[in-house]
Design a protein around this motif. Structure first.
Motif, short mmCIF file in Angstrom:
data_model
loop_
_atom_site.label_atom_id
_atom_site.label_comp_id
_atom_site.label_asym_id
_atom_site.label_seq_id
_atom_site.Cartn_x
_atom_site.Cartn_y
_atom_site.Cartn_z
N UNK A 126 0.84 -1.21 0.00
CA UNK A 126 0.00 0.00 0.00
C UNK A 126 0.88 1.26 0.00
N UNK A 127 1.93 1.24 0.81
CA UNK A 127 2.83 2.39 0.90
C UNK A 127 3.65 2.55 -0.40
N UNK A 128 4.11 1.41 -0.93
CA UNK A 128 4.88 1.47 -2.19
C UNK A 128 4.04 2.11 -3.29
N UNK A 129 2.73 1.79 -3.27
CA UNK A 129 1.83 2.36 -4.28
C UNK A 129 1.70 3.87 -4.15
N UNK A 130 1.85 4.37 -2.94
CA UNK A 130 1.81 5.82 -2.74
C UNK A 130 3.03 6.47 -3.41
N UNK A 131 4.18 5.78 -3.32
CA UNK A 131 5.41 6.30 -3.95
C UNK A 131 5.35 6.19 -5.47
N UNK A 132 4.69 5.13 -5.96
CA UNK A 132 4.59 4.93 -7.41
C UNK A 132 3.56 5.88 -7.97
N UNK A 133 4.00 6.78 -8.82
CA UNK A 133 3.03 7.72 -9.38
C UNK A 133 2.37 7.18 -10.63
N UNK A 134 3.04 6.20 -11.27
CA UNK A 134 2.44 5.55 -12.43
C UNK A 134 1.86 4.21 -12.02
N UNK A 135 1.60 3.36 -13.02
CA UNK A 135 0.98 2.07 -12.71
C UNK A 135 2.01 1.03 -12.28
N UNK A 136 3.28 1.29 -12.60
CA UNK A 136 4.33 0.32 -12.30
C UNK A 136 4.76 0.44 -10.85
N UNK A 137 4.61 -0.65 -10.10
CA UNK A 137 5.15 -0.65 -8.75
C UNK A 137 6.43 -1.49 -8.76
N UNK A 138 7.53 -0.81 -8.45
CA UNK A 138 8.84 -1.43 -8.55
C UNK A 138 9.40 -1.65 -7.14
N UNK A 140 11.98 -0.48 -6.26
CA UNK A 140 12.53 0.83 -5.89
C UNK A 140 11.51 1.60 -5.03
N UNK A 141 10.21 1.41 -5.29
CA UNK A 141 9.19 2.09 -4.48
C UNK A 141 9.08 1.47 -3.09
N UNK A 142 9.19 0.14 -3.03
CA UNK A 142 9.25 -0.52 -1.71
C UNK A 142 10.46 0.02 -0.94
N UNK A 143 11.59 0.16 -1.67
CA UNK A 143 12.83 0.61 -1.02
C UNK A 143 12.65 2.00 -0.43
N UNK A 144 12.00 2.90 -1.18
CA UNK A 144 11.80 4.27 -0.67
C UNK A 144 10.95 4.26 0.60
N UNK A 145 9.93 3.40 0.60
CA UNK A 145 9.09 3.28 1.81
C UNK A 145 9.94 2.76 2.98
N UNK A 146 10.76 1.75 2.73
CA UNK A 146 11.57 1.16 3.82
C UNK A 146 12.54 2.19 4.40
N UNK A 147 13.08 3.06 3.53
CA UNK A 147 14.00 4.11 4.00
C UNK A 147 13.22 5.15 4.81
N UNK A 148 12.13 5.66 4.21
CA UNK A 148 11.40 6.76 4.86
C UNK A 148 10.72 6.33 6.17
N UNK A 149 10.43 5.02 6.28
CA UNK A 149 9.80 4.57 7.53
C UNK A 149 10.85 4.14 8.55
N UNK A 150 12.12 4.35 8.21
CA UNK A 150 13.19 4.13 9.18
C UNK A 150 13.61 2.67 9.36
N UNK A 151 13.17 1.80 8.45
CA UNK A 151 13.55 0.38 8.55
C UNK A 151 15.02 0.17 8.18
N UNK A 152 15.49 0.98 7.23
CA UNK A 152 16.88 0.89 6.75
C UNK A 152 17.40 2.31 6.54
N UNK A 153 18.74 2.41 6.43
CA UNK A 153 19.30 3.77 6.34
C UNK A 153 19.29 4.33 4.92
N UNK A 154 19.37 3.46 3.93
CA UNK A 154 19.30 3.94 2.54
C UNK A 154 18.78 2.84 1.61
N UNK A 155 18.59 3.23 0.35
CA UNK A 155 18.01 2.32 -0.65
C UNK A 155 18.89 1.09 -0.84
#
Ligand code: AMP
Ligand code: MN
Ligand code: MN
Ligand code: MN
Length: 285
Positions: A126-138, A140-155
């Motif tokens: 659900x969060x990755x879909x927020x990062x994905x502005x198009x229809x493709x969920x990659x 990379x979008x999961x990675x951005x969520x994991x970084x921004x939610x503090x699970x990891x330090x970078x992509x």
């Protein structure tokens, strides 16, 4: 004008896949960077191309747009990316392949979500879909969520710990074969290119096998000049292009600009290779 004066960037991403610039902003930046010929090659989608072309026309940007796509394929359990250049974006056959890929992406994303949930990371899809502005969920979008939610330090850490091949939430994809990708690119009137051949971690033997299979499938070219590339890799790929009688392409694989990566910023091809654009009309303005 001769082709020597033109700046080619034949590999780039927009928000239609996992790039950070919209198609409109991407072509504006390409023009600013004096790119003459730009290919947009989003992952498994051609959705960004219309907006890009419309912006070029409306703003009279001095830029040729090449319709492209970067198709995810699976070859001997390894994910290999095949770029298609000069494709007809309304090809029904290519459209069908991309639709299947989109379905596979969704299925993979659900499984990644389930694996992450078991690790205590909830609602990742659900969060990755927020990062994905198009229809493709990659990923990379999961990675951005994991970084921004503090699970990891970078992509990079997100791929290492969770999303990459050895990660805890890795899910093998169900991509098409290299042969399928080359065939559908051809049906759509395009040229097939092996993307970033040295970034798959293949041994020389395996890489040669890949290029042999690709050549046999009728593929035209390999990327020889890329961003952030060692001289050793550049020379090796120039040599392979020659040995396998493949044309040479170049592209930044732009997702976002940084100190060391930008549109149009790749080393010029060496004289020993034949550029993929050798007979393109864009050369003769
Ligand atoms: P996908 O197409 O969903 O498999 O996602 C792959 C995308 O994630 C690639 O196109 C890259 O943009 C990005 N990616 C893959 N591996 C890494 C990594 N180790 N670090 C950063 N980005 C990566
Ligand atoms: Mn990407
Ligand atoms: Mn790629
Ligand atoms: Mn790419």
């Amino acid at each position: 004008m001769t082709d020597k004066l033109l700046c080619y960037d034949l590999h780039s991403h927009t928000t239609a896949s996992d790039g950070l610039l919209t198609p409109a902003d991407l072509v504006r930046r390409a023009a600013l960077n004096h790119v003459d010929v730009l290919a947009i090659t989003d992952h498994d989608t051609v959705a960004g191309l219309a907006e890009a072309q419309a912006t070029i026309m409306a703003e009279k940007l001095p830029l040729h747009l090449i319709n492209g796509v970067e198709i995810s394929t699976y070859w001997h359990n390894i994910e290999i990316h095949i770029v298609g250049l000069k494709i007809a974006i309304d090809s029904p056959e290519l459209g069908e392949l991309l639709q299947k890929q989109a379905l596979s992406r969704r299925e993979r994303a659900i499984k990644i979500d389930q694996k992450l949930a078991r690790l205590g990371i909830m609602k990742a899809y659900q969060q990755a879909q927020v990062y994905a502005q198009g229809e493709i969920v990659s990923r990379a979008h999961f990675a951005r969520f994991l970084v921004d939610s503090g699970q990891v330090k970078d992509v990079s850490q997100a791929f290492k710990k969770y999303l990459g091949r050895s990660g805890m939430a890795y899910v093998p994809p169900i991509w098409c074969s290299v042969i399928d990708a080359v065939q559908q690119i051809h049906v759509a009137g395009g040229l097939a290119v092996v993307a970033h051949p040295t970034r798959y971690g293949l041994t020389q033997t395996k890489l040669k096998k890949l290029l042999t299979d690709f050549k046999q499938a009728g593929g035209e070219a390999i990327e020889v000049s890329q961003s952030r590339q060692s001289v050793k890799d550049f020379n090796l790929l120039s040599q392979y292009a020659n040995n396998f009688a493949l044309l040479a392409s170049q592209g930044s694989d732009f997702h976002n600009f940084s100190d060391y990566l930008d549109l149009g910023k790749t080393e010029p091809l060496s004289k020993i290779v034949k550029p993929i654009w050798y007979n393109w009309p864009e050369n003769k303005q």
